[in-house]
Write a protein that holds these residues in place. Structure first.
Motif, PDB file in Angstrom:
ATOM      1  N   VAL A   1      -5.167  -5.942  -1.184  1.00 24.11           N
ATOM      2  CA  VAL A   1      -4.550  -4.679  -0.765  1.00 24.11           C
ATOM      3  C   VAL A   1      -5.584  -3.566  -0.906  1.00 24.11           C
ATOM      4  O   VAL A   1      -6.643  -3.758  -1.482  1.00 24.11           O
ATOM      5  CB  VAL A   1      -3.297  -4.341  -1.605  1.00 24.11           C
ATOM      6  CG1 VAL A   1      -2.192  -5.358  -1.371  1.00 24.11           C
ATOM      7  CG2 VAL A   1      -3.635  -4.263  -3.101  1.00 24.11           C
ATOM      8  N   GLY A   2      -5.257  -2.390  -0.356  1.00 24.46           N
ATOM      9  CA  GLY A   2      -6.106  -1.232  -0.582  1.00 24.46           C
ATOM     10  C   GLY A   2      -6.690  -0.587   0.662  1.00 24.46           C
ATOM     11  O   GLY A   2      -7.224   0.515   0.601  1.00 24.46           O
TER      12      GLY A   2
ATOM     13  N   ASN B   1      -3.387  -5.494   3.065  1.00 24.79           N
ATOM     14  CA  ASN B   1      -2.073  -5.047   2.633  1.00 24.79           C
ATOM     15  C   ASN B   1      -1.150  -6.255   2.553  1.00 24.79           C
ATOM     16  O   ASN B   1      -1.370  -7.265   3.230  1.00 24.79           O
ATOM     17  CB  ASN B   1      -1.505  -4.025   3.618  1.00 24.79           C
ATOM     18  CG  ASN B   1      -0.316  -3.256   3.067  1.00 24.79           C
ATOM     19  OD1 ASN B   1       0.037  -3.385   1.893  1.00 24.79           O
ATOM     20  ND2 ASN B   1       0.318  -2.460   3.910  1.00 24.79           N
TER      21      ASN B   1
ATOM     22  N   GLY C   1       0.381   2.757  -3.484  1.00 26.22           N
ATOM     23  CA  GLY C   1      -0.682   3.718  -3.239  1.00 26.22           C
ATOM     24  C   GLY C   1      -0.179   5.149  -3.264  1.00 26.22           C
ATOM     25  O   GLY C   1       1.022   5.382  -3.505  1.00 26.22           O
TER      26      GLY C   1
ATOM     27  N   ASN D   1       0.823  -1.216   0.000  1.00 28.19           N
ATOM     28  CA  ASN D   1       0.000   0.000   0.000  1.00 28.19           C
ATOM     29  C   ASN D   1       0.854   1.261   0.000  1.00 28.19           C
ATOM     30  O   ASN D   1       0.516   2.253  -0.661  1.00 28.19           O
ATOM     31  CB  ASN D   1      -0.927   0.011   1.224  1.00 28.19           C
ATOM     32  CG  ASN D   1      -2.107  -0.930   1.066  1.00 28.19           C
ATOM     33  OD1 ASN D   1      -2.424  -1.369  -0.036  1.00 28.19           O
ATOM     34  ND2 ASN D   1      -2.753  -1.240   2.178  1.00 28.19           N
TER      35      ASN D   1
END
Length: 355
Positions: free
Chosen positions: A320-321, A326, A251, A247
């Motif tokens: 994930v997210g 994760n 991310g 992440n």
């Protein structure tokens, strides 16, 4: 079993050449046997076949004589019953019960643990022995027959990892099945080092490939973009002792990072959201890491839910997210490793190199 013996002989040859690397190679030998090379009938399984894992049943299930939902029933297992697993394929596990050997659907088994972690890869991991580049457009076939049906098409330039090659065919995982690619359509074949310790700087130590849909709908086009963006972001070098948070690296999952709206799988439900498709990247990376437990420590990983993600076999997806979803791992090797992630025309490829 002849195919198993051929693969084993080449692995044992490497062991003989490496000498001191033999204990580490036991992991590769076990994983080679687990790579879909189980007997086609439980009746043909050797009586001395060892129990490699234990697991717990989620529900009542019939134990089948062959890996077929319509096969003869030989036993029944109950919810929360402990089972002994001798091997697995992408869809089935081969188990030993009081009534003999038989097959159970893999999706109905949970809490699987290796009996001897030092001599067996984590459950679901399969050592890929080579990587290759697709030289000419071809297909991932359902059988070793170019006149037969295909799982998917591959374009020239795509990169894939292979379980092994035999009789002119490369065997690859495809979602929850097994696919075959003609070797004549491949080039740049590169072996995966038997162990990371044996590898030289720059050598390949692990690889995995998953496959994704390439249809050009609005949401799926966004998913294709997101897979490519995430691959570029996670392609990094990891120093000894360094931790990697998917992440943090890939991310935030928003438009400014380059992500597009696409389907997102959350607790078994699909919805639209920025970054849809990145879970397939994290899952492909996770399956690459599972093959080298001696040097990569998984700190945190969470599946998508009881059913998992269908682009890989059950039990090896990595969501994930969110803060709880994760993939976090640590490089426990005494040397740096490099992650190389690449997606093209439906093939999502991740490799790990020793630096």
């Amino acid at each position: 079993m002849q195919r198993s013996l051929r693969i084993f002989s080449s692995v044992f040859l490497c062991a003989a050449l490496l000498g001191s690397a033999l204990p580490a190679l036991a992991i590769d030998i076990a994983s080679t046997f687990n790579s879909g090379l189980t007997p086609t009938s439980a009746a043909t399984a050797p009586a001395e076949m060892p129990v490699l894992y234990t697991g717990v049943m989620l529900r009542d299930m019939t134990v089948r004589e062959t890996p077929d939902r319509e096969a003869k029933a030989i036993d029944t297992v109950r919810p929360n019953e402990k089972i002994n697993i001798c091997s697995f394929t992408p869809e089935w596990v081969l188990v030993r019960t009081d009534k003999g050997m038989g097959y159970i659907l893999r999706v109905q088994v949970t809490n699987v643990e290796p009996v001897n972690p030092s001599a067996t890869l984590p459950y679901g991991a399969v050592k890929h022995l080579q990587i290759a580049t697709v030289a000419t457009d071809t297909a991932v076939y359902t059988t070793q027959d170019t006149a037969g049906s295909a799982w998917a098409n591959l374009k020239a330039g795509s990169r894939i990892s292979l379980w092994y090659i035999q009789d002119g065919w490369a065997k690859v995982p495809f979602q929850r099945g097994i696919g075959f690619v003609p070797v004549s359509a491949l080039t740049d074949l590169t072996p995966v080092s038997p162990t990371a310790e044996y590898a030289q700087p720059g050598d390949l130590i692990s690889a995995f490939t998953s496959f994704y849909d390439t249809k050009q709908t609005e949401l799926n086009s966004g998913r294709i973009v997101n897979i490519s963006v995430a691959c570029g972001l996670i392609s990094n070098v990891l120093q000894p002792g360094e931790k990697f948070s998917f992440n943090d690296v890939a991310g935030p999952y928003n438009r400014l990072t380059g992500y597009m709206p696409a389907p997102v799988l959350y607790e078994g439900t699909t919805m639209a959201g920025y970054g849809g498709g990145t879970c397939q990247v994290s899952t492909t990376l996770y399956n690459t890491l599972l093959q080298v437990p001696q040097g990569i420590t998984i700190v945190h990983r969470r599946p998508h839910g009881p059913s998992g993600a269908k682009y890989v076999p059950h039990g090896v997806d990595a969501a994930v997210g969110t803060p709880t979803q994760n993939l976090i791992f640590e490089n426990a090797y005494p040397f740096p490793v490099r992650i190389d992630a690449y997606a093209q025309d439906g093939a999502l490829f991740v490799a790990l190199y020793k630096i």
